[in-house]
Write a protein that holds these residues in place. Structure first.
Motif, short mmCIF file in Angstrom:
data_model
loop_
_atom_site.label_atom_id
_atom_site.label_comp_id
_atom_site.label_asym_id
_atom_site.label_seq_id
_atom_site.Cartn_x
_atom_site.Cartn_y
_atom_site.Cartn_z
N SER A 136 0.82 -1.22 0.00
CA SER A 136 0.00 0.00 0.00
C SER A 136 0.85 1.27 0.00
CB SER A 136 -0.93 0.01 1.21
OG SER A 136 -0.18 0.06 2.42
N CYS B 80 0.92 1.55 -3.89
CA CYS B 80 -0.40 1.63 -4.52
C CYS B 80 -1.28 2.61 -3.74
CB CYS B 80 -1.05 0.25 -4.58
SG CYS B 80 0.00 -1.03 -5.31
N GLN B 81 -0.94 3.88 -3.80
CA GLN B 81 -1.66 4.91 -3.06
C GLN B 81 -2.95 5.29 -3.78
OE1 GLN B 81 -0.59 6.52 -0.18
NE2 GLN B 81 1.41 5.55 0.04
N TYR C 146 -6.75 -4.24 -1.77
CA TYR C 146 -6.55 -2.93 -2.37
C TYR C 146 -7.79 -2.52 -3.15
CZ TYR C 146 -1.80 -3.91 -1.07
OH TYR C 146 -0.69 -4.22 -0.34
#
Length: 546
Positions: A330, A333-334, A356
């Motif tokens: 994470s 993968c913002q 996600y």
């Protein structure tokens, strides 16, 4: 423990006591690592130590024996084979630990949280028998898989006979971009009695290595073209560096305006590789003479170490990120970045810490660093041992291997559970059947009207190859549904009536003994390694008849 005795083999146990046995502390049926105790006569040898908890080794110490084993041999620096070594050294600082020179230098990366890891591992030379204790000799051979990875050949000699045991560790017969594969010819004919071999992929059959690379590159290229970024979690050593070389040199990415970010322990692994450049294959060293092996912001695609000041840039435009398998994905993968594709390597344990949002897709890929089923059986049939002990792989995959009829009918097959002692009696009357017929597999590449057939290196080791490939030209014909090839000899070429070939009384490249496949193979010729016309000539001409 699965144990199989061939139907038509016998061991003479009246003359020989059991001089060899194996006791696995762990066989990596899941993710616990590999740790095997082997006894050869009076010698107690520990093969690898992938245990996170070494208490089982500490409990084996007695008043008469202050050490759990006599010595430790390490195949390579991956944690599942080496993570317990530092604790073992701290608990028993006088216990000798041996590995290859490259592995001894890579081992500190197995404990990223530790500071000032001591150099406790003694380096052994490759392909050189070393007597470690009286009557016990070790010799190590490159095993592919990872720089420094080795197969270990142990020889215990008594007044009556010699006992030989080979432990492969993790091995790979094929060449990869940064490691040359295990060479069967180096081990063939070594008269191994016991083979302890990994079975990571069971009986699975893999596409050719280049096909695996192309399939992965195509998937990454497709994601980038769709505007997505790609996250590749990998171990610190091995796969991450292979991926970087693939991305730098594949035609989908060369010259492309693209950032490849490398983070965490994978970046430290790249630094370690750079320090070991003289130990890498000549092709890699040659590449490094012309441009940096990893870190390069001038040549596209740019390979950059991910620093804290760069993190706000990651994912704003399509990019590729390589990071640790243990990382929290994470952090890349913002929510405020674009869509992501997370590609996880098969057969490597990656724990996904959270789900996600929709723009993130998680998938897997194969870029094997272990031999598949055919490669495993090929090594076994080349060595033809009395006993085969399978470790390192899921219980289901190892069961697939032990149930193969081609193995059951030829060898004593073992697949022990952890904590199960395996006796390995060796006798002189073991009746070994002839090895199965060798079938070679290659690949066909078509480019316009040119067809290239690539065959494995093992074919050129056959004495028949020299005659087959004498001229470099072949004749092909259909035989039913099969296409049959045979090599054309110089004499056949000279006797052909075609205008393409010159008469045998003319001194020219067409009648020179050093011309094969319309290429000069005479090192003394100015045309050496160049394509030649058959009517050409040079002063180094030698007649085929001379």
């Amino acid at each position: 423990m699965r144990d199989n005795v061939p139907a038509y083999s016998r061991v003479d146990t009246e003359e020989t006591a059991t001089e060899l046995e194996c006791f696995p502390y762990s066989v990596q049926h899941h993710d616990e690592g590999v740790c095997l105790l082997v006894r050869m006569g009076p010698h107690r040898i520990l093969l690898d130590c992938g245990l996170a908890d070494i208490s089982s080794l500490q409990k084996s110490v007695t008043k008469s024996s202050k050490l759990p084993v006599d010595l430790v041999l390490v195949t390579h620096a991956h944690p599942d084979h080496a993570r317990g070594l530092l604790s073992l050294h701290q608990a028993f600082p006088h216990l000798p630990i041996y590995a290859s020179e490259v592995t001894s230098k890579l081992l500190p990366l197995s404990w990223p949280e530790a500071e000032n890891v001591p150099q406790f591992c003694h380096a052994l030379p490759l392909r050189s028998p070393i007597e470690l204790q009286k009557g016990l000799v070790a010799e190590i051979f490159p095993a592919g898989h990872l720089p420094g990875a080795v197969a270990i050949l142990l020889t215990y000699t008594t007044a009556q006979r010699a006992y030989k045991l080979l432990y492969t560790g993790d091995f790979f017969l094929s060449n990869s971009r940064l490691v040359e594969g295990l060479r069967l010819e180096e081990l063939r004919g070594s008269d191994v009695n016991v083979l302890i071999i990994e079975g990571t992929y069971g009986t699975s059959r893999h596409p050719h290595r280049r096909n695996q690379e192309n399939q992965l590159a195509e998937r990454i290229n497709h994601a980038i073209a769709e505007g997505r970024s790609v996250l590749l979690p990998t171990p610190a050593l091995g796969l991450g560096q292979e991926l970087l070389m693939l991305l730098r040199s594949h035609h989908h990415f060369t010259g492309r305006d693209l950032d490849i970010w490398v983070d965490g322990a994978v970046a430290k692994g790249c630094d370690a590789y750079l320090e070991l450049l003289p130990h890498l294959p000549p092709s890699v060293q040659n590449f490094a003479r012309h441009q940096p092996l990893f870190w390069d912001e001038r040549i596209r695609p740019r390979v950059r170490r991910l620093q804290s000041e760069h993190r706000h840039l990651v994912g704003k435009s399509p990019c590729i990120v390589l990071t640790d398998v243990t990382a929290d994905f994470s952090q890349y993968c913002q929510p405020n970045t674009g869509s992501w594709l997370v590609l996880l390597p098969e057969k490597i344990d990656v724990k996904i810490k959270q789900q996600y949002p929709t723009p993130t897709t998680i998938d897997t890929y194969l870029l094997a660093q272990h031999s598949d089923g055919p490669g495993t059986t090929q090594l076994i049939h080349n060595l033809r041992p009395q006993h085969v002990v399978f470790v390192h792989g899921s219980a289901a995959y190892l069961a697939d291997l032990t149930s193969l009829e081609e193995l059951q009918n030829r060898y004593h097959i073992h697949s022990p559970l952890a904590g199960t002692r395996v006796e390995l009696p060796i006798g002189d009357t073991f009746l070994q059947p002839a090895p199965p017929e060798t079938n070679y597999q290659g690949e066909v590449t078509e480019l316009d009207t040119i067809i290239t057939i690539t065959l494995p290196d093992a074919i050129t080791g056959d004495p028949r190859w020299r005659q087959f490939a004498d001229t470099g030209l072949i004749e092909a014909r259909w035989q039913g549904e099969e296409l049959v090839f045979r090599g054309l000899t110089q004499r056949e070429l000279l006797n052909q009536n075609s205008d393409r070939f010159m008469m045998s009384d003319v001194d020219c490249c067409g009648t020179c003994r050093h011309q094969r496949g319309q290429r000069c193979w005479n090192p003394a010729s100015p045309l050496y390694n160049f394509r030649v016309t058959l009517e050409g000539y040079c002063p180094a001409f030698e007649s085929y008849e001379s």
